[in-house]
Structures are given as C-alpha cells and as structure tokens.
Scaffold this active site. Structure first.
Site, mmCIF file in Angstrom:
data_model
loop_
_atom_site.group_PDB
_atom_site.id
_atom_site.type_symbol
_atom_site.label_atom_id
_atom_site.label_comp_id
_atom_site.label_asym_id
_atom_site.label_seq_id
_atom_site.Cartn_x
_atom_site.Cartn_y
_atom_site.Cartn_z
ATOM 1 N N ARG A 247 8.355 3.588 4.261
ATOM 2 C CA ARG A 247 7.676 4.599 3.456
ATOM 3 C C ARG A 247 7.494 4.119 2.014
ATOM 4 O O ARG A 247 8.033 3.101 1.613
ATOM 5 C CB ARG A 247 8.497 5.868 3.459
ATOM 6 N N ARG B 299 0.862 -1.189 0.000
ATOM 7 C CA ARG B 299 0.000 0.000 0.000
ATOM 8 C C ARG B 299 0.893 1.232 0.000
ATOM 9 O O ARG B 299 1.940 1.236 0.637
ATOM 10 C CB ARG B 299 -0.902 0.005 1.237
ATOM 11 N N GLU C 3 17.457 19.814 11.314
ATOM 12 C CA GLU C 3 16.859 18.789 12.168
ATOM 13 C C GLU C 3 16.839 19.194 13.628
ATOM 14 O O GLU C 3 15.945 18.804 14.390
ATOM 15 C CB GLU C 3 17.613 17.463 11.996
ATOM 16 N N PHE D 77 19.304 11.228 10.943
ATOM 17 C CA PHE D 77 19.433 12.643 11.298
ATOM 18 C C PHE D 77 18.723 12.954 12.614
ATOM 19 O O PHE D 77 19.139 13.863 13.339
ATOM 20 C CB PHE D 77 18.949 13.528 10.150
HETATM 21 C C1 LIG Z 1 21.577 16.440 7.462
HETATM 22 C C2 LIG Z 1 20.770 15.987 6.320
HETATM 23 N N1 LIG Z 1 19.437 16.166 6.354
HETATM 24 C C3 LIG Z 1 18.668 15.718 5.345
HETATM 25 C C4 LIG Z 1 19.215 15.082 4.261
HETATM 26 C C5 LIG Z 1 18.343 14.537 3.159
HETATM 27 N N2 LIG Z 1 18.537 15.306 1.938
HETATM 28 C C6 LIG Z 1 19.330 14.868 0.940
HETATM 29 S S1 LIG Z 1 19.485 15.982 -0.299
HETATM 30 C C7 LIG Z 1 18.456 17.076 0.493
HETATM 31 C C8 LIG Z 1 18.188 18.417 -0.101
HETATM 32 C C9 LIG Z 1 19.230 19.387 0.305
HETATM 33 O O1 LIG Z 1 19.240 20.534 -0.483
HETATM 34 P P1 LIG Z 1 20.206 20.661 -1.762
HETATM 35 O O2 LIG Z 1 21.470 19.982 -1.461
HETATM 36 O O3 LIG Z 1 20.242 22.089 -2.136
HETATM 37 O O4 LIG Z 1 19.376 19.823 -2.794
HETATM 38 P P2 LIG Z 1 19.402 19.798 -4.410
HETATM 39 O O5 LIG Z 1 19.896 21.100 -4.904
HETATM 40 O O6 LIG Z 1 20.286 18.660 -4.802
HETATM 41 O O7 LIG Z 1 17.977 19.517 -4.810
HETATM 42 C C10 LIG Z 1 18.003 16.549 1.696
HETATM 43 C C11 LIG Z 1 17.087 17.210 2.619
HETATM 44 C C12 LIG Z 1 20.615 14.901 4.264
HETATM 45 N N3 LIG Z 1 21.233 14.254 3.263
HETATM 46 N N4 LIG Z 1 21.361 15.375 5.280
#
Ligand SMILES: Cc1ncc(C[n+]2csc(CCOP(=O)(O)OP(=O)(O)O)c2C)c(N)n1
Ligand SMILES: [Mg+2]
Lengths: 288, 340
Positions: free
Chosen positions: B191, B34, B83, B108
C-alpha cells in the site's frame, strides 16, 4: 470559611492532591512530547489527551513499587491499546519505573520502548497490546487468577473507544459481570477518534453508559481531562462494595495541554511540524 | 534488548531512519513508485462493475480503499474495527449477488477472522476478495502487526485462491483478475507508495500462472511478492559477478503453477532458491518443495524466508537485513550456497 484555618480539611487536602496530580500530568505530557520529537512522529495527541487519566492512575489509584515492577501485590494496569505506548512510557518514566534517559531511544532499533507496547520489551508493560480488543479478555483471566490467590490487587484495563467496536470487548464485558469481578476497573478513553475518522462516525457507540450498565457494570462517566473528577471516580470505584466490575468512561480531548495541537484538525496520526516540538515543550514548561 | 538502557550516547541512532513506526515504505530511496495502486485499480474497475462494493474494518485509509470510498461513497461500507463482522458480512453481501472487496491488515484477517472467513465465505465458495495490507515483514511495529505466517494459515483453507503481488503493476493487473475469479481470494497488499518494477519486463499478471522474468544458468529463484523485486535486484548484482540467476515470479501462491515450476526446476543443474516475505514454515518455499518432491524432481534446494520466530520491532531496513530478505542478504546467501 469565616477566618478559621481550614488547611487540614478534606477539601484543602483534596486541592493539594489535585495540584500534585496536575503537575504529574504536565510531566507525563512533556515526556511524551520529547519521545515524539525523537521520532518526529507518534501517537502524541492521544498521549496528551490521556495524560490526566494516567496521572490519576499512577499517582493516586495504583499500588506499585517503582523498583520492582513485577511486585506480586501490585495492581495490574493493562494497556490494551498498545499504540498508546508512548503515553504509558511517559507515565512509567514519571513513576520512576523507567529511567528518563531512555526517552532518546524511543521507537529506535533495539530500544526497550518500541512504538507499540509489548510486555516482553518494557518493565511495567503488563500485556502486549497491538492487536486491539484483547486487553479486557486478558484482564478477565488475571482477575480470576488473583481471586484464586486471594489477592487484593485491582486490575485496571485501559482501552480506547475504537476497541468498543470489537466483539471481544463485549464478550469480556459479559464475562466480567458473570464472574462478579469486583477487582476489575476498566478505563475507556473516549477521544472520539479512530483510524478512519471520528469514532461516532466510524461506528456509533452511544449510549455508552447504558450499554455498560446493561452488561452488569458499575459505570461512571467523567471529563477525562478533569483530574479531580477522574481521581474521584477511580476512588469511588475502588471503594464500591458491590460484587460487580466497574468502568470509568473518560471523555478526553486529543492534544490537550498544547493549545495548537488541541485546536488542530483531529486525525489518528496528528501532524506535528518539526519546529513545533519545541513550541509544545515550551507550553508545557513549569513556568507556563 | 534488555540492556538498551545502558547504551552509550554515541550509539544513539539517527532516529527517523530507524523507526519501528507502523507506516513504513518498502520502496528504496529514489525508486519509482505509484501511489495507492490497489485503490485506483479498484475504483477504475468498479466504474463498469456495479456489483463491486468495498468494506473495511477501520482501515480504509491504511489499505488504500479510501480511493474507492471517495469515488463511490454509496458503495463503501465502514464496518468499524470489527474484523469478524467485516468478514462474515462480506460473505453475507456476496450471497446477495455483490462482489465485496474487504480490507484490513493481514494479521487481523488471518488470525482474528480466520474462522469467519472459513465458514461464512470460503466453504460456500463465495466471491469475497480479501485484500490485506502489511503482509509478512512490511512493518517494523512488532509481532502484533507482522503477518509472518498469513500464507501458512490461509494455504490450509480449501477453495481459497491466494495472491502475493510484487509491485504496483502486479496489483493493478491482479485487481480485475481476482474480481473475475468466481470464488474467494486472499490478496496480500502493498500500500501507499508502491514500487514499480515489472514494467521493465515483458510481463502480464495471470491468475494461477508463474512467469519467468529473466533466465540464468546457475540459480533458479522462485519468488513472490516483494521478494521478486529483491530477487531481480540480486540477480543483477550476481550477474556482475558472473553468476547467472533466473527469476520465476509466482504471484499466485494457491493454486500453485506446478507445471511451470516443475519444468523450470527440472531443467537441471541449477540451484533452486525459493524467496518469500514469509515465515520459513508453510509458505511458498514449502509449497514448492512439496511440488518438487511429489514429482520426483530433486534439484539442490534452499529457502530465503523469515525465521520461525516472533520478530523484533525496529526499522524495516534493519529488520530485512537481520532476517535475510534484503537484497544484500539475498546476494550474500546465494553466494554462500554457491561457495563464491
Ligand atoms: C484488532 C485490530 N484491528 C485493527 C487495528 C489497526 N488499528 C490501530 S489503531 C486503530 C484505531 C482504533 O481506535 P482507537 O484506539 O480509538 O484510535 P485512536 O483514538 O488512537 O485514534 C486501528 C483500527 C489494530 N491495531 N487491531
Ligand atoms: Mg480513540
């Protein structure tokens, strides 16, 4: 100007350099697209957007020896945003630090090129970056260590606009000016994208120049897809004779260089249909 | 991993099946699933519970909270990728009478935000529900995203209730139960397309209760999370070889249902195997072991768990096999211990 041969003037030399950087950037884009094709996915749009900055770094700014990625006197280039690994691998391949034939192992089991950049896997990958917001703090320590050793190497910390959300980035920004880290150059990729949407909507981050400046940094903001502007800004930062850390803020366009990806609706993971990898490579071919 | 570059072309893997991509499904091909059970369950519950709000750190889309956000945009708070702010702010809004569901990835929350969760939420016993995707080894993305020690970290925090659901059914039933719990809760989230397994059993989620899903005379498996699904599959296969396997599902890791565990493990004669999607250090296995030893109940005891190591990047099926938590690996290990 008036008939005299000016091929030896700085302007002409500059043009030749910029043409060479543009060629490198196109190759970096090609390597990244080929890696994306191996997995049918990946952070390709980020790599395309950031390729010009990487070309300026690896083919003008950085000091390194391709055959000796751990050379003591190299400049350190830290990929804080580990998910941009595909972009850095492409630059490392173009720089001769990684062999091109590893492209086909990208993201596969037991490859040296995992999808998220890790120092223990890949020559030329200085830090492990998947947990965002750690690069700049690590860079502080590397800068302090280099200064203790009286090293003249620079530390470049590449970070994403999403990483501007993390407190650790600003804690480190404050620390860098406190310690007068004139060997530190941060490079921010402002692609206005993060996981849940446009960065400006997820967490507004402007006015960015004022913010960095107020933390005691020397700031330049450039069009990150204008190679000449990026390489000039990096050069200015290296040459600056002022005991403070420096940041180059690069506004980039995701998907840059592949028209249909640049035009596509922006998301953290861009959709690329199976037949489109070849189309993208066509557009990035030398004849195009 | 360092000789990868010289691997012959014939070894070139079939790429898509072997990807270390962050987004990976734990569902077996063809398995009933689901979509986004957490998001849908929360949106349903929130319709009658105006005090519920949703908060995330730039991972709404990747923790299924986007379903809630679309249903109740004015009750959704995008906190940016921060976070520590997420958790402390969740504590703050809870003080004002709301029940926040705060989502990020397990690494995180457990690693970066631990101190903020500890002091700004849990010490005050505030009703914040921390719901985190990518628990244990559910991504091939490497150590930055593999929360192999989240249970060990959170078990050390007094007051905190810890839940590790098995499937979509478990998640759907756990959401209202944890909302009703007066204190803070950490829930491990599966998820995306989440397997549906427990509908075939006479099962209801009850906070703090372990449930016997099937009985058997040779082995008692005690499990949580996706390892209950694997244990049930292994039990079927072992039954075909004449090995009777009981499966006791313990979705509440803390407080542990010690009464049920002691009575099942005390029935005697059965090998007790604790199976968990977590490091062998500090998770369900050691919690059960301590419970048994303290009560003087000492059956033969084994653990199926991830090694005490930073794990490789790679495809999930590869890694689950490599580290012993695939169904095949469970069957193999149990047979080995029984000398069969
Ligand atoms: C500390 C942390 N929190 C959350 C994530 C999950 N995460 C992976 S990429 C991302 C987006 C971060 O923004 P950015 O690097 O600007 O993304 P992009 O430009 O690649 O879309 C998130 C929240 C992570 N990798 N590390
Ligand atoms: Mg970005």
């Amino acid at each position: 100007m008036d008939g005299t041969d000016d091929s030896a003037t700085p302007a002409r030399a500059g043009n030749r350099l910029h043409a060479e950087l543009a060629r490198r950037a196109r190759n970096i884009r090609r390597h990244a697209v080929r890696m994306g094709e191996v997995q049918g996915q990946g952070y390709v749009a980020q790599a395309l957007g950031f390729a010009d900055v990487l070309a300026a770094l690896y083919f003008q700014a950085l000091r390194y020896r391709p055959e000796d990625p751990a050379w003591e006197d190299r400049d350190r280039c830290l990929l804080s945003m580990g998910h941009y690994a595909i972009a850095l691998y492409a630059a490392l391949i173009e720089a001769g630090i990684l062999p091109e034939n590893e492209i086909e192992t990208y993201g596969s089991d037991d490859s040296r090129l995992p999808m998220s950049g890790m120092a223990s896997y890949t020559p030329g990958m200085e830090v492990s970056g998947g947990s965002l917001g750690q690069g700049l703090p690590v860079a502080i320590g590397i800068c302090l260590g280099l200064k203790r050793k009286a090293s003249r190497s620079f530390v470049y910390n590449l970070l994403s606009d999403g990483e501007l959300d993390e407190g650790s980035t600003w804690e480190a920004a404050q620390s860098a000016s406190h310690w007068k880290l004139d060997n530190l150059i941060a490079v921010v990729d402002v692609n206005n994208q993060q996981a849940d949407g446009p960065s400006s909507q997820v967490m507004s981050f402007e006015p960015l120049e004022e913010r960095w400046r107020s933390f005691g940094w020397e700031v330049r903001r450039v069009d990150g897809n204008d190679i000449a502007a990026v390489s000039d800004a990096l050069a200015a930062m290296r040459e600056l004779n002022d005991p403070k850390p420096r940041v180059v803020i690069c506004d980039t366009r995701m998907g840059r260089g592949v028209s249909f990806l640049e035009a596509r609706e922006k998301t953290h993971f861009i959709r690329v249909d199976p037949h489109e990898w070849a189309l993208a490579l066509d557009e990035l071919s030398e004849e195009a | 991993m360092n000789d990868a570059q010289n691997r012959p072309a014939a070894d070139k893997p079939a790429p898509k099946l072997r990807t270390s991509a962050m987004i990976a499904s734990i569902a077996a091909p063809g398995q009933a699933t689901r979509p986004a059970p957490f998001g849908h369950a929360l949106a349903k519950l929130a319709a009658t519970r105006p005090e519920i709000v949703g908060m995330t750190a730039d991972l709404g889309k990747y923790t299924d909270l986007h379903v809630f956000a679309e249903a109740f945009p004015d009750r959704f708070y995008q906190m940016g990728m921060a976070e520590q702010v997420l958790m402390a702010a969740a504590g703050g809004i809870a003080r004002e009478g709301f029940i926040p569901f705060a989502t990020t990835y397990a690494v995180f929350a457990a690693r970066r935000a631990y101190d903020f969760i500890c002091l700004s939420i849990v010490e005050e016993n505030l009703p914040v529900k921390i719901v985190c995707a990518l628990p244990g080894l559910t991504t091939g993305y490497g150590p930055s995203h593999q929360a192999t020690e989240d249970l060990a970290i959170f078990r050390g925090m007094p007051n905190l209730t810890i839940v590790d659901p098995c499937d979509a059914v478990d998640i759907e039933q756990a959401v209202p139960a944890i909302a009703d719990h007066p204190g803070p809760v950490y829930m491990r989230l599966l998820r995306g397309q989440v397997p549906v397994v427990l509908d075939r059993h006479d099962y209801r989620f009850e906070l703090g209760k372990a449930k016997l899903l099937r009985d058997g005379g040779d082995v008692l498996m005690i499990s949580s999370g996706l390892m209950t699904m694997r244990s049930l599959e292994a039990a079927d296969r072992l039954a075909a070889d004449g090995i009777g396997v009981a499966v006791l599902h313990s979705p509440t890791i803390k407080p542990l249902d010690t009464a049920t565990i002691l009575s099942e493990a005390g029935r005697g004669g059965r090998l007790v195997v604790v199976a968990e999607n977590h490091s062998i250090v500090g998770g369900l296995g050691e919690a059960v072991a301590g419970t048994l030893l303290r009560a003087g109940v000492t059956p033969a005891f084994r653990q199926i768990a991830l090694p005490d190591a930073f794990l490789d990047a790679g495809a999930l099926p590869t890694l689950h096999d490599r580290y012993g938590i695939s169904t095949d690996a469970v069957v193999r290990q149990v047979k080995g211990w029984l000398d069969r």
